[in-house]
Design a protein around this motif. Structure first.
Motif, PDB file in Angstrom:
ATOM      1  N   CYS A 102       0.837  -1.205   0.000  1.00  0.00           N
ATOM      2  CA  CYS A 102       0.000   0.000   0.000  1.00  0.00           C
ATOM      3  C   CYS A 102       0.870   1.253   0.000  1.00  0.00           C
ATOM      4  O   CYS A 102       0.607   2.217  -0.730  1.00  0.00           O
ATOM      5  N   GLY A 103       1.909   1.241   0.828  1.00  0.00           N
ATOM      6  CA  GLY A 103       2.791   2.404   0.919  1.00  0.00           C
ATOM      7  C   GLY A 103       3.532   2.680  -0.364  1.00  0.00           C
ATOM      8  O   GLY A 103       3.666   3.839  -0.786  1.00  0.00           O
ATOM      9  N   ILE A 104       4.019   1.632  -1.015  1.00  0.00           N
ATOM     10  CA  ILE A 104       4.769   1.797  -2.263  1.00  0.00           C
ATOM     11  C   ILE A 104       3.879   2.412  -3.340  1.00  0.00           C
ATOM     12  O   ILE A 104       4.275   3.348  -4.047  1.00  0.00           O
ATOM     13  N   LEU A 105       2.672   1.904  -3.480  1.00  0.00           N
ATOM     14  CA  LEU A 105       1.775   2.411  -4.521  1.00  0.00           C
ATOM     15  C   LEU A 105       1.307   3.829  -4.217  1.00  0.00           C
ATOM     16  O   LEU A 105       1.175   4.659  -5.123  1.00  0.00           O
ATOM     17  N   TYR A 106       1.068   4.121  -2.956  1.00  0.00           N
ATOM     18  CA  TYR A 106       0.658   5.482  -2.587  1.00  0.00           C
ATOM     19  C   TYR A 106       1.789   6.469  -2.863  1.00  0.00           C
ATOM     20  O   TYR A 106       1.570   7.548  -3.421  1.00  0.00           O
ATOM     21  N   GLU A 107       2.996   6.097  -2.497  1.00  0.00           N
ATOM     22  CA  GLU A 107       4.159   6.965  -2.712  1.00  0.00           C
ATOM     23  C   GLU A 107       4.423   7.177  -4.201  1.00  0.00           C
ATOM     24  O   GLU A 107       4.893   8.233  -4.621  1.00  0.00           O
ATOM     25  N   ALA A 108       4.066   6.168  -5.005  1.00  0.00           N
ATOM     26  CA  ALA A 108       4.291   6.264  -6.446  1.00  0.00           C
ATOM     27  C   ALA A 108       3.215   7.076  -7.144  1.00  0.00           C
ATOM     28  O   ALA A 108       3.289   7.291  -8.360  1.00  0.00           O
ATOM     29  N   GLY A 109       2.221   7.528  -6.391  1.00  0.00           N
ATOM     30  CA  GLY A 109       1.211   8.409  -6.972  1.00  0.00           C
ATOM     31  C   GLY A 109      -0.153   7.807  -7.189  1.00  0.00           C
ATOM     32  O   GLY A 109      -1.038   8.450  -7.757  1.00  0.00           O
ATOM     33  N   LEU A 110      -0.368   6.567  -6.733  1.00  0.00           N
ATOM     34  CA  LEU A 110      -1.678   5.927  -6.900  1.00  0.00           C
ATOM     35  C   LEU A 110      -2.584   6.392  -5.762  1.00  0.00           C
ATOM     36  O   LEU A 110      -2.772   5.692  -4.762  1.00  0.00           O
ATOM     37  N   ARG A 111      -3.147   7.583  -5.925  1.00  0.00           N
ATOM     38  CA  ARG A 111      -3.866   8.218  -4.816  1.00  0.00           C
ATOM     39  C   ARG A 111      -5.262   8.682  -5.205  1.00  0.00           C
ATOM     40  O   ARG A 111      -5.841   9.556  -4.569  1.00  0.00           O
ATOM     41  N   GLN A 112      -5.825   8.146  -6.240  1.00  0.00           N
ATOM     42  CA  GLN A 112      -7.140   8.574  -6.707  1.00  0.00           C
ATOM     43  C   GLN A 112      -8.165   8.441  -5.590  1.00  0.00           C
ATOM     44  O   GLN A 112      -8.202   7.446  -4.878  1.00  0.00           O
ATOM     45  N   THR A 113      -8.984   9.475  -5.422  1.00  0.00           N
ATOM     46  CA  THR A 113      -9.968   9.484  -4.338  1.00  0.00           C
ATOM     47  C   THR A 113     -11.407   9.460  -4.837  1.00  0.00           C
ATOM     48  O   THR A 113     -12.332   9.403  -4.037  1.00  0.00           O
ATOM     49  N   HIS A 114     -11.617   9.549  -6.161  1.00  0.00           N
ATOM     50  CA  HIS A 114     -12.986   9.493  -6.683  1.00  0.00           C
ATOM     51  C   HIS A 114     -13.579   8.125  -6.401  1.00  0.00           C
ATOM     52  O   HIS A 114     -12.914   7.096  -6.527  1.00  0.00           O
ATOM     53  N   THR A 115     -14.832   8.104  -6.016  1.00  0.00           N
ATOM     54  CA  THR A 115     -15.491   6.853  -5.672  1.00  0.00           C
ATOM     55  C   THR A 115     -16.734   6.656  -6.508  1.00  0.00           C
ATOM     56  O   THR A 115     -17.220   7.567  -7.177  1.00  0.00           O
ATOM     57  N   LYS A 116     -17.243   5.447  -6.446  1.00  0.00           N
ATOM     58  CA  LYS A 116     -18.504   5.150  -7.130  1.00  0.00           C
ATOM     59  C   LYS A 116     -19.623   5.962  -6.514  1.00  0.00           C
ATOM     60  O   LYS A 116     -19.610   6.264  -5.326  1.00  0.00           O
ATOM     61  N   ASP A 117     -20.597   6.315  -7.329  1.00  0.00           N
ATOM     62  CA  ASP A 117     -21.738   7.098  -6.854  1.00  0.00           C
ATOM     63  C   ASP A 117     -22.655   6.199  -6.034  1.00  0.00           C
ATOM     64  O   ASP A 117     -23.323   5.317  -6.566  1.00  0.00           O
ATOM     65  N   VAL A 118     -22.650   6.383  -4.725  1.00  0.00           N
ATOM     66  CA  VAL A 118     -23.482   5.542  -3.865  1.00  0.00           C
ATOM     67  C   VAL A 118     -24.699   6.285  -3.337  1.00  0.00           C
ATOM     68  O   VAL A 118     -25.415   5.792  -2.507  1.00  0.00           O
ATOM     69  N   THR A 119     -24.933   7.515  -3.826  1.00  0.00           N
ATOM     70  CA  THR A 119     -26.083   8.268  -3.334  1.00  0.00           C
ATOM     71  C   THR A 119     -27.152   8.451  -4.397  1.00  0.00           C
ATOM     72  O   THR A 119     -28.332   8.352  -4.110  1.00  0.00           O
ATOM     73  N   LEU A 120     -26.736   8.674  -5.638  1.00  0.00           N
ATOM     74  CA  LEU A 120     -27.730   8.919  -6.679  1.00  0.00           C
ATOM     75  C   LEU A 120     -28.438   7.635  -7.113  1.00  0.00           C
ATOM     76  O   LEU A 120     -29.602   7.660  -7.467  1.00  0.00           O
ATOM     77  N   LYS A 121     -27.689   6.512  -7.061  1.00  0.00           N
ATOM     78  CA  LYS A 121     -28.266   5.252  -7.480  1.00  0.00           C
ATOM     79  C   LYS A 121     -27.971   4.189  -6.425  1.00  0.00           C
ATOM     80  O   LYS A 121     -27.163   3.285  -6.628  1.00  0.00           O
ATOM     81  N   PRO A 122     -28.616   4.265  -5.265  1.00  0.00           N
ATOM     82  CA  PRO A 122     -28.292   3.354  -4.172  1.00  0.00           C
ATOM     83  C   PRO A 122     -28.545   1.884  -4.478  1.00  0.00           C
ATOM     84  O   PRO A 122     -27.810   1.029  -4.038  1.00  0.00           O
ATOM     85  N   GLU A 123     -29.591   1.588  -5.269  1.00  0.00           N
ATOM     86  CA  GLU A 123     -29.874   0.196  -5.547  1.00  0.00           C
ATOM     87  C   GLU A 123     -28.730  -0.429  -6.335  1.00  0.00           C
ATOM     88  O   GLU A 123     -28.279  -1.524  -6.059  1.00  0.00           O
ATOM     89  N   ARG A 124     -28.223   0.335  -7.315  1.00  0.00           N
ATOM     90  CA  ARG A 124     -27.138  -0.171  -8.144  1.00  0.00           C
ATOM     91  C   ARG A 124     -25.852  -0.307  -7.337  1.00  0.00           C
ATOM     92  O   ARG A 124     -25.110  -1.274  -7.460  1.00  0.00           O
ATOM     93  N   ALA A 125     -25.588   0.666  -6.491  1.00  0.00           N
ATOM     94  CA  ALA A 125     -24.377   0.633  -5.676  1.00  0.00           C
ATOM     95  C   ALA A 125     -24.414  -0.541  -4.708  1.00  0.00           C
ATOM     96  O   ALA A 125     -23.422  -1.217  -4.495  1.00  0.00           O
ATOM     97  N   GLU A 126     -25.573  -0.768  -4.122  1.00  0.00           N
ATOM     98  CA  GLU A 126     -25.702  -1.871  -3.174  1.00  0.00           C
ATOM     99  C   GLU A 126     -25.449  -3.195  -3.866  1.00  0.00           C
ATOM    100  O   GLU A 126     -24.766  -4.064  -3.353  1.00  0.00           O
ATOM    101  N   SER A 127     -25.978  -3.319  -5.075  1.00  0.00           N
ATOM    102  CA  SER A 127     -25.789  -4.546  -5.823  1.00  0.00           C
ATOM    103  C   SER A 127     -24.317  -4.797  -6.116  1.00  0.00           C
ATOM    104  O   SER A 127     -23.837  -5.921  -6.055  1.00  0.00           O
ATOM    105  N   ALA A 128     -23.584  -3.703  -6.432  1.00  0.00           N
ATOM    106  CA  ALA A 128     -22.177  -3.839  -6.768  1.00  0.00           C
ATOM    107  C   ALA A 128     -21.350  -4.280  -5.575  1.00  0.00           C
ATOM    108  O   ALA A 128     -20.257  -4.791  -5.729  1.00  0.00           O
ATOM    109  N   GLN A 129     -21.864  -4.057  -4.378  1.00  0.00           N
ATOM    110  CA  GLN A 129     -21.108  -4.402  -3.180  1.00  0.00           C
ATOM    111  C   GLN A 129     -21.696  -5.612  -2.467  1.00  0.00           C
ATOM    112  O   GLN A 129     -21.473  -5.804  -1.279  1.00  0.00           O
TER     113      GLN A 129
END
Length: 266
Positions: A102-129
């Motif tokens: 985890c540390g190596i990848l974070y230090e190398a710049g793998l830090r994306q924070t965008h997440t799946k939309d879990v509020t606009l389409k809750p049914e779909r998000a729930e299914s994905a998880q």
């Protein structure tokens, strides 16, 4: 970051999926608890884990992970690699521990924070998880009675579900399974495991229940003497299912079968 770059940074070996090394990876999830993996909402992420059982592939697919990297030198069984091949999830292996990867990848710049939309389409998000487990049950098969509930219990332990929740789910599942074995021709036990609750559905093809309200009374049983002689049929099946779950719904049609839906909140 390309998957090939992750392979280089982690000094990893490709177990399967060389053709996917050009895949773009935006983030990572490092976890050894299935509940944490299910709760992750990053997109285009690589999963870093020491879990090597079959459910990890299913979870990765439902969570839309683009690849799995097994840490601590772990190598999954051949059937797990074959399952990954079937669903086209590339697998890598590194000797590094989870914390360091985890540390190596974070230090190398793998830090994306965008997440799946879990509020606009809750049914779909729930299914994905959601992790789903399905078990076929045969009526009068006492040699295998209880195995489905036992296997599901093992999975719940592996993914880090609280022991008190596991106990409630196990009791409800066992009672439901035994009801199918005792009363029905055949049926299914289906588990849907989400970050918020566990849904358990027991559906059978059988004689159905003429009086559901009567069947919910403690001690009421229609089990024949031969079943009672085996120690079953005490009339506590449905009452226990209702007692140990937060939501209990039952629908039965005489001559067709019965469907019981239960939810245990996490």
């Amino acid at each position: 970051m390309k998957l090939s770059k992750i392979k280089e940074l982690l000094q990893a070996e490709v177990l399967w999926g060389d053709e996917f090394l050009d895949t773009e990876v935006l983030s990572a999830c490092g976890a050894d608890l299935m509940s944490d993996i299910l709760a992750d909402t990053k997109i285009n992420a690589v999963l870093l884990t020491g879990l090597t059982h079959r459910q990890i592939i299913q979870t990765a697919v439902m969570g839309d992970f683009v690849a799995i990297t097994f840490v601590r030198g772990k190598i999954p069984p051949k059937d797990v690699i074959e399952l990954a091949r079937q669903v086209k999830v590339p697998l890598l292996r590194t000797s590094l521990p989870l914390y360091e990867t985890c540390g190596i990848l974070y230090e190398a710049g793998l830090r994306q924070t965008h997440t799946k939309d879990v509020t606009l389409k809750p049914e779909r998000a729930e299914s994905a998880q959601t992790m789903k487990l399905t078990y076929d049950i045969l009526g009068n098969d006492f040699n295998n009675a209880g195995k489905a509930a036992e296997q599901a219990k093992m999975v719940l332990k592996q993914i880090g579900i609280d022991s008190s929740i596991i106990r409630r789910v196990s009791i409800a599942a066992y009672e439901a399974e035994m009801n199918i074995v005792i009363h029905a021709h055949k049926g299914q036990l289906i588990f849907a495991i989400t970050p918020a609750y566990i849904e358990l559905v027991a559906e059978d093809q059988g004689p159905g229940i003429p009086d559901v309200s009567k069947a919910l009374e403690e001690g009421y049983s229609t089990a024949p003497a031969r079943i009672r002689a085996l120690g079953f049929g005490a009339g506590m099946g449905l009452p226990n299912m209702k007692k140990f779950t937060d939501v209990f719904e039952i629908d039965s049609v005489v001559g067709k079968g019965t469907k019981v839906r239960m939810i245990i909140n996490l």
